[in-house]
Design a protein around this motif. Structure first.
Motif, PDB file in Angstrom:
ATOM      1  N   LYS A   2      54.657  43.560  59.150  1.00  0.00           N
ATOM      2  CA  LYS A   2      54.527  44.367  57.936  1.00  0.00           C
ATOM      3  C   LYS A   2      53.110  44.281  57.359  1.00  0.00           C
ATOM      4  CE  LYS A   2      58.968  45.332  57.690  1.00  0.00           C
ATOM      5  NZ  LYS A   2      59.577  46.600  57.459  1.00  0.00           N
ATOM      6  N   GLN A  29      56.929  42.517  48.524  1.00  0.00           N
ATOM      7  CA  GLN A  29      57.417  41.217  48.034  1.00  0.00           C
ATOM      8  C   GLN A  29      56.247  40.343  47.634  1.00  0.00           C
ATOM      9  OE1 GLN A  29      60.204  38.891  50.166  1.00  0.00           O
ATOM     10  NE2 GLN A  29      61.833  40.340  49.764  1.00  0.00           N
ATOM     11  N   GLU A  68      62.975  26.971  50.166  1.00  0.00           N
ATOM     12  CA  GLU A  68      63.337  28.396  50.293  1.00  0.00           C
ATOM     13  C   GLU A  68      63.064  29.127  48.979  1.00  0.00           C
ATOM     14  OE1 GLU A  68      67.649  28.305  52.156  1.00  0.00           O
ATOM     15  OE2 GLU A  68      67.179  26.595  50.882  1.00  0.00           O
ATOM     16  N   THR A 110      56.242  29.317  57.907  1.00  0.00           N
ATOM     17  CA  THR A 110      57.039  29.863  56.800  1.00  0.00           C
ATOM     18  C   THR A 110      56.354  31.095  56.207  1.00  0.00           C
ATOM     19  OG1 THR A 110      57.531  27.558  56.264  1.00  0.00           O
ATOM     20  CG2 THR A 110      58.165  29.201  54.619  1.00  0.00           C
ATOM     21  N   ASP A 113      56.245  34.046  58.728  1.00  0.00           N
ATOM     22  CA  ASP A 113      57.599  34.590  58.890  1.00  0.00           C
ATOM     23  C   ASP A 113      57.932  35.567  57.766  1.00  0.00           C
ATOM     24  OD1 ASP A 113      58.054  33.264  61.193  1.00  0.00           O
ATOM     25  OD2 ASP A 113      59.387  31.737  60.367  1.00  0.00           O
ATOM     26  N   ALA A 114      57.426  35.267  56.574  1.00  0.00           N
ATOM     27  CA  ALA A 114      57.713  36.137  55.428  1.00  0.00           C
ATOM     28  C   ALA A 114      57.153  37.536  55.672  1.00  0.00           C
ATOM     29  CB  ALA A 114      57.124  35.533  54.156  1.00  0.00           C
ATOM     30  N   VAL A 116      57.009  39.029  58.464  1.00  0.00           N
ATOM     31  CA  VAL A 116      57.759  39.719  59.515  1.00  0.00           C
ATOM     32  C   VAL A 116      58.860  40.546  58.857  1.00  0.00           C
ATOM     33  CG1 VAL A 116      59.290  39.396  61.513  1.00  0.00           C
ATOM     34  CG2 VAL A 116      57.282  37.929  61.223  1.00  0.00           C
ATOM     35  N   LYS A 117      59.345  40.017  57.732  1.00  0.00           N
ATOM     36  CA  LYS A 117      60.500  40.644  57.088  1.00  0.00           C
ATOM     37  C   LYS A 117      60.140  41.731  56.076  1.00  0.00           C
ATOM     38  CE  LYS A 117      62.901  36.246  57.377  1.00  0.00           C
ATOM     39  NZ  LYS A 117      62.570  35.046  56.641  1.00  0.00           N
ATOM     40  N   ALA A 118      58.997  41.564  55.378  1.00  0.00           N
ATOM     41  CA  ALA A 118      58.709  42.498  54.284  1.00  0.00           C
ATOM     42  C   ALA A 118      57.210  42.676  54.082  1.00  0.00           C
ATOM     43  CB  ALA A 118      59.329  41.954  52.989  1.00  0.00           C
TER      44      ALA A 118
END
Ligand code: DC
Length: 228
Positions: A2, A29, A68, A110, A113-114, A116-118
């Motif tokens: 993203k 985000q 988290e 971590t 990875d964030a 990758v999602k948004a």
């Protein structure tokens, strides 16, 4: 992968306020990486680790650490520590332990990875240089130490901490020296980061400048990652 807008700068430069506003405006985000370092450091301290702990001790502690984000809250081992990590002491330990290799390696994944999602607005000390070197847009947000101390003092007082501005100014100088002087991923201005000195500027004005720069540039780059 993203899109990432990366913002770096020293403590109290106003990164989190404008990053939050920008994320809201763009529907991205918000990734507060300082919160990750604060929560991890809090756990290491709770486990009884001292500032001079060995890399092996730190690595062992990290294996048992789970941080988290959930609905804007920071969870450590499932416990909401969103308020506790904001204390000046937690900030001190975050600065100390963030200089250590195992901690940086642990959080690198971590953070990536964030993305990758948004789509992200990510802020911290090494977003533009190490974590997202090929971010879509890069900023370095700065302000004079006196102004940063004033903002930090106001912020902490609102949160109920008893603090004095002179003391905060001293802590800011120590933190700047540690965050910029460390060997691993030190705070520095990337050559291709857009520099904004927010001293004397209202947050709305800083936000306006960031947004203008983001919109002006169009959608050019995709993310590629370099190894730490
Ligand atoms: O932004 P903050 O004050 O919440 O950050 C706390 C400490 O965490 C900061 O002094 C250094 C460390 N940090 C870091 O090393 N790298 C980041 N990307 C974010 C924070």
């Amino acid at each position: 992968m993203k899109k990432v807008i990366a913002i770096d700068g020293p403590s109290g430069a106003g990164k989190s306020t404008v990053a939050r506003l920008l994320a809201e405006e763009l529907g991205f985000q918000y990734l507060d990486t300082g919160a990750l370092y604060r929560a991890v450091a809090l756990n290491l301290v709770r486990m009884g680790l001292k500032e001079e702990a060995s890399d092996e001790e730190i690595s062992a502690g990290l294996k048992k650490t789970k941080v988290e984000f959930e609905n804007g809250r920071v969870l450590l081992q499932g416990e909401d520590v969103s308020e506790e990590i904001r204390s000046p002491l937690a900030g001190h330990y975050a600065s100390v332990f963030s200089a250590r290799g195992p901690v940086r390696t642990y959080l690198l994944k971590t953070q990536r990875d964030a993305a990758v999602k948004a789509d992200l607005v990510a802020e911290g000390r090494d977003m533009t240089t190490v974590v997202f070197p090929e971010a879509f847009k890069k900023f370095f947000l700065d302000a004079s130490p006196e102004e940063r101390a004033r903002r930090r003092t106001d912020e902490l007082m609102v949160k109920g901490f008893a603090v004095e501005q002179d003391r905060i100014l001293k802590e800011i100088a120590e933190r700047d020296a540690r965050d910029s002087g460390r060997q691993l991923a030190p705070l520095r201005r990337a050559d291709d980061a857009y520099y904004i000195d927010s001293t004397g500027l209202a947050k709305e004005e800083v936000f306006r400048r960031l947004l203008e720069f983001v919109k002006d540039a169009g959608e050019k780059s995709r993310l590629k990652y370099k190894q730490l």
